[in-house]
Write a protein that holds these residues in place. Structure first.
Motif, mmCIF file in Angstrom:
data_model
loop_
_atom_site.group_PDB
_atom_site.id
_atom_site.type_symbol
_atom_site.label_atom_id
_atom_site.label_comp_id
_atom_site.label_asym_id
_atom_site.label_seq_id
_atom_site.Cartn_x
_atom_site.Cartn_y
_atom_site.Cartn_z
ATOM 1 N N SER A 198 78.893 -13.550 39.713
ATOM 2 C CA SER A 198 78.261 -13.226 40.983
ATOM 3 C C SER A 198 79.344 -13.129 42.045
ATOM 4 O O SER A 198 80.203 -14.019 42.156
ATOM 5 N N VAL A 199 79.337 -12.052 42.813
ATOM 6 C CA VAL A 199 80.384 -11.828 43.813
ATOM 7 C C VAL A 199 79.751 -11.416 45.137
ATOM 8 O O VAL A 199 78.546 -11.199 45.239
ATOM 9 N N GLY A 200 80.585 -11.278 46.166
ATOM 10 C CA GLY A 200 80.101 -10.927 47.497
ATOM 11 C C GLY A 200 79.709 -9.470 47.619
ATOM 12 O O GLY A 200 79.948 -8.657 46.726
ATOM 13 N N ASP A 201 79.153 -9.147 48.780
ATOM 14 C CA ASP A 201 78.637 -7.803 49.005
ATOM 15 C C ASP A 201 78.865 -7.443 50.466
ATOM 16 O O ASP A 201 79.506 -8.193 51.220
ATOM 17 N N TYR A 202 78.319 -6.301 50.890
ATOM 18 C CA TYR A 202 78.514 -5.837 52.268
ATOM 19 C C TYR A 202 77.237 -5.207 52.805
ATOM 20 O O TYR A 202 76.643 -4.341 52.155
ATOM 21 N N ALA A 203 76.840 -5.673 53.988
ATOM 22 C CA ALA A 203 75.730 -5.031 54.692
ATOM 23 C C ALA A 203 75.776 -5.452 56.150
ATOM 24 O O ALA A 203 75.864 -6.646 56.461
ATOM 25 N N ASP A 204 75.750 -4.481 57.056
ATOM 26 C CA ASP A 204 75.590 -4.737 58.481
ATOM 27 C C ASP A 204 74.100 -4.705 58.816
ATOM 28 O O ASP A 204 73.254 -4.430 57.960
ATOM 29 N N GLY A 205 73.800 -4.978 60.092
ATOM 30 C CA GLY A 205 72.410 -4.935 60.525
ATOM 31 C C GLY A 205 71.926 -6.298 60.977
ATOM 32 O O GLY A 205 72.728 -7.134 61.434
ATOM 33 N N PRO A 206 70.613 -6.559 60.888
ATOM 34 C CA PRO A 206 70.086 -7.864 61.289
ATOM 35 C C PRO A 206 70.817 -8.993 60.572
ATOM 36 O O PRO A 206 71.074 -8.903 59.366
ATOM 37 N N LEU A 207 71.150 -10.039 61.304
ATOM 38 C CA LEU A 207 71.934 -11.133 60.746
ATOM 39 C C LEU A 207 71.308 -11.689 59.473
ATOM 40 O O LEU A 207 72.007 -11.950 58.484
ATOM 41 N N SER A 208 70.013 -11.848 59.462
ATOM 42 C CA SER A 208 69.346 -12.446 58.309
ATOM 43 C C SER A 208 69.442 -11.579 57.064
ATOM 44 O O SER A 208 69.257 -12.066 55.941
ATOM 45 N N GLN A 209 69.739 -10.287 57.247
ATOM 46 C CA GLN A 209 69.844 -9.370 56.109
ATOM 47 C C GLN A 209 71.293 -8.966 55.809
ATOM 48 O O GLN A 209 71.552 -8.262 54.830
ATOM 49 N N SER A 210 72.226 -9.365 56.644
ATOM 50 C CA SER A 210 73.624 -8.969 56.477
ATOM 51 C C SER A 210 74.249 -9.687 55.285
ATOM 52 O O SER A 210 73.786 -10.746 54.852
ATOM 53 N N LYS A 211 75.319 -9.097 54.760
ATOM 54 C CA LYS A 211 76.005 -9.684 53.616
ATOM 55 C C LYS A 211 77.518 -9.646 53.835
ATOM 56 O O LYS A 211 78.049 -8.735 54.470
ATOM 57 N N PHE A 212 78.178 -10.668 53.280
ATOM 58 C CA PHE A 212 79.622 -10.807 53.398
ATOM 59 C C PHE A 212 80.240 -10.986 52.010
ATOM 60 O O PHE A 212 79.536 -11.268 51.039
ATOM 61 N N ASN A 213 81.555 -10.848 51.987
ATOM 62 C CA ASN A 213 82.296 -10.985 50.740
ATOM 63 C C ASN A 213 83.475 -11.929 50.984
ATOM 64 O O ASN A 213 84.511 -11.542 51.519
ATOM 65 N N GLU A 214 83.282 -13.169 50.628
ATOM 66 C CA GLU A 214 84.282 -14.223 50.820
ATOM 67 C C GLU A 214 84.795 -14.296 52.260
ATOM 68 O O GLU A 214 85.998 -14.153 52.523
ATOM 69 N N PRO A 215 83.924 -14.534 53.233
ATOM 70 C CA PRO A 215 84.382 -14.704 54.614
ATOM 71 C C PRO A 215 85.290 -15.927 54.708
ATOM 72 O O PRO A 215 84.976 -16.982 54.147
ATOM 73 N N SER A 216 86.414 -15.790 55.416
ATOM 74 C CA SER A 216 87.372 -16.905 55.425
ATOM 75 C C SER A 216 88.056 -17.130 56.763
ATOM 76 O O SER A 216 88.974 -17.940 56.851
ATOM 77 N N GLY A 217 87.625 -16.434 57.805
ATOM 78 C CA GLY A 217 88.191 -16.658 59.131
ATOM 79 C C GLY A 217 87.118 -16.490 60.186
ATOM 80 O O GLY A 217 86.306 -15.560 60.097
ATOM 81 N N LEU A 218 87.101 -17.383 61.182
ATOM 82 C CA LEU A 218 86.099 -17.352 62.242
ATOM 83 C C LEU A 218 86.760 -17.519 63.601
ATOM 84 O O LEU A 218 87.758 -18.239 63.733
ATOM 85 N N ALA A 219 86.190 -16.875 64.610
ATOM 86 C CA ALA A 219 86.638 -17.082 65.992
ATOM 87 C C ALA A 219 85.497 -16.740 66.930
ATOM 88 O O ALA A 219 84.892 -15.670 66.817
ATOM 89 N N LEU A 220 85.197 -17.645 67.851
ATOM 90 C CA LEU A 220 84.173 -17.425 68.863
ATOM 91 C C LEU A 220 84.789 -16.763 70.084
ATOM 92 O O LEU A 220 85.880 -17.145 70.516
#
Length: 533
Positions: A235-257
């Motif tokens: 099982s691996v990551g994916d990609y989708a923009d749009g509504p946050l609840s429906q969005s998808k990421f692939n190994e997110p590893s950096g954050l900044a507010l």
């Protein structure tokens, strides 16, 4: 020896400075030239801490040793850093002068002599971590740690006590009460002004939130399955923009507010930068591709293809982007780890701020000629400067605008600078018709040339190369190791004034591979080596 039960508080409160090249020094310590990312030509890279040796050594920051420093946290009040030293299983305290151990203990080594990780709360000197990664601080000064190998979120209080805030230590994806929640190799963390904690839960491919003691998952988990080879599926990551609840990421590893309280995400496996707008509840792609564009993965590959390209953010290419930092002007610094460079997203464009893309190394120097090795985090430190956790080189680097020598002022004459030293002579540089001429002897001798004068000409020798310069001629004769002569054309002919021969500065830039800049603030010609030792 300092009692490490108090080390976190002292680290964030001690009155220390970062040093000459930190970007935090005042005019009294030096003349910071162009303290903004607007003039990249003047930026330089220096090493703040770390010898480059893969080890654990405290003491002088110059000779200190790390094992993959992965994340940074900077205190503007004190000019000091906390560094997540991932493979030493510790947090380190760093200033320009000294490096110490701030939290975590050595519990032993494995068969490869690598320090063992563990999960233990308590006094910072007795607590233990397992691949500590992302760091963040709240308004009180408490430090939060994405403890990746422990699949948990830890907290180091201002009185030096480590507690487990969320996660059981066992990998999983359970929401609910923080104490019973589970994560899977979280690599970064961000804390809002209101105390809301966001977690890049990397191998779960999701963004988690910790609020009022509850853990929730903000986006849709990936359901993509790949087959590496017959019978081997994952099982691996994916990609989708749009509504946050429906969005998808692939190994997110950096954050900044950002200043609005919205969240930038390094979507590492997709080689894109994403943006979560909490007010609208939408996720968009802001660099590395077009928002909502269908992303095609190669057969059997868990990741999108990485690459390098500056330019329009939608067309720019990244390769395993990691740590992020928002600058005061609203731009975004990106530790582009496998491009071995620091990138900058601003006004819809991506530019390279420091590093030679796709070339790894440890060389300091002019930012565009310096070399990094898998930088995994970046931290804004003020006055135009930022710090980099250069994990592959086991060092902490500083990227800052050039600082002219202390006390240098525009006194009406033209100064000549070589790196950070003023070359003093009774003959100042001269500017004629837009061409800058420098006195030959003062600079050539600094560069190691032997200078021989004869009637009407000067011979400059460096190693096995010689140059014959004739007054009034724009042609310089070059000879290497006694071989055939070649001609170097000058923009203007050399001349003699007050018994001093003057040569166009461009000669040195092109023949010696030096960088030449004009510093208008102090009316100086700056000549620099492109890489520093």
């Amino acid at each position: 020896m300092m009692n490490r039960s108090k080390s976190a508080a002292l680290l964030l409160a001690a009155a220390v400075t970062v040093g000459t090249f930190s970007g935090s020094s005042s005019a009294a310590a030096g003349n910071v030239v162009q303290p903004s990312i607007g003039n990249l030509a003047l930026y330089e890279v220096h090493t703040l801490a770390g010898s480059g040796v893969f080890d654990r050594v405290d003491g002088s920051s110059v000779s200190a040793a790390f094992r993959e420093p992965t994340s940074l946290l900077y205190s503007a009040k004190t000019g000091s850093y906390v560094v997540a030293d991932a493979r030493n299983q510790m947090l380190r305290g760093v200033t320009a002068a000294t490096t110490t151990t701030a939290a975590g203990m050595f519990i032993g080594a494995d068969e490869y002599n690598a320090p063992l990780g563990s999960l233990l709360d308590g006094d910072s000197a007795k607590a233990s971590f397992n691949a500590p990664s992302g760091l963040a601080a709240d308004s009180s000064g408490a430090i939060y740690i994405a403890d990746a190998g422990n699949n948990s979120i830890r907290k180091l209080s201002t009185n030096g006590v480590v507690t487990t805030l969320a996660g059981t230590g066992v990998m999983g994806s359970t929401d609910g009460a923080a104490a019973g929640s589970s994560f899977y190799h979280p690599l970064d963390i961000a804390v809002s002004k209101e105390g809301v904690i966001y977690v890049a839960d990397t191998l779960n491919n999701v963004i988690r939130q910790i609020k009022d003691g509850q853990v929730t998952t903000l986006n849709a988990p990936s359901t993509r399955i790949i087959e590496y080879y017959p019978g081997a599926i994952e099982s691996v990551g994916d990609y989708a923009d749009g509504p946050l609840s429906q969005s998808k990421f692939n190994e997110p590893s950096g954050l900044a507010l950002d200043a609005k309280g919205n969240l930038y995400v390094s979507d590492t496996g997709n080689n894109r930068i994403r943006y979560i707008d909490f007010k609208t509840g939408n996720v968009t792609t802001v660099a590395g591709g077009v928002s909502d564009e269908k992303l095609a993965y190669a057969d059997g590959s868990p990741y999108a293809e990485g690459g390098f390209a500056d330019g329009a953010a939608t067309a720019a290419k990244l390769h395993s982007p990691r740590g992020l930092a928002v600058t005061p002007d609203g731009g975004l610094l990106i530790a582009d780890s496998l491009n071995h460079a620091i990138r900058y997203l601003t006004n819809g464009k991506v530019i390279t701020v420091a590093g030679m893309p796709e070339e790894e190394g440890i060389a300091g120097g002019i930012a565009r000629n310096a070399a990094f090795n898998r930088p995994t985090d970046v931290e804004w430190v003020g006055n135009g400067a930022f710090a980099v956790a250069d994990s592959g080189s086991n060092t902490v680097r500083i990227v800052a605008p050039y600082e002219a020598p202390a006390g240098l002022k525009d006194n009406g004459s033209t100064h000549l600078l070589y790196n950070h030293t003023e070359l003093v002579s009774d003959a100042a540089p001269v500017i004629q018709n837009g061409v800058t001429f420098v006195p030959v002897r003062v600079l050539t001798e600094k560069l190691g040339f032997k200078v021989q004068y004869a009637t009407g000409q000067t011979v400059l020798k460096l190693g096995k190369t010689s140059y014959t310069v004739k007054n009034g001629s724009a042609q310089v004769t070059k000879q290497i190791d006694g071989g055939a002569s070649t001609t170097v054309a000058l923009p203007k002919a050399p001349f003699v004034s007050k018994n001093r021969q003057f040569l166009p500065v461009r000669f040195f830039a092109e023949e010696m591979g030096l960088d030449v800049q004009w510093l208008n603030d102090v009316h100086a010609v700056l000549i620099r080596d492109k890489q520093f030792s």
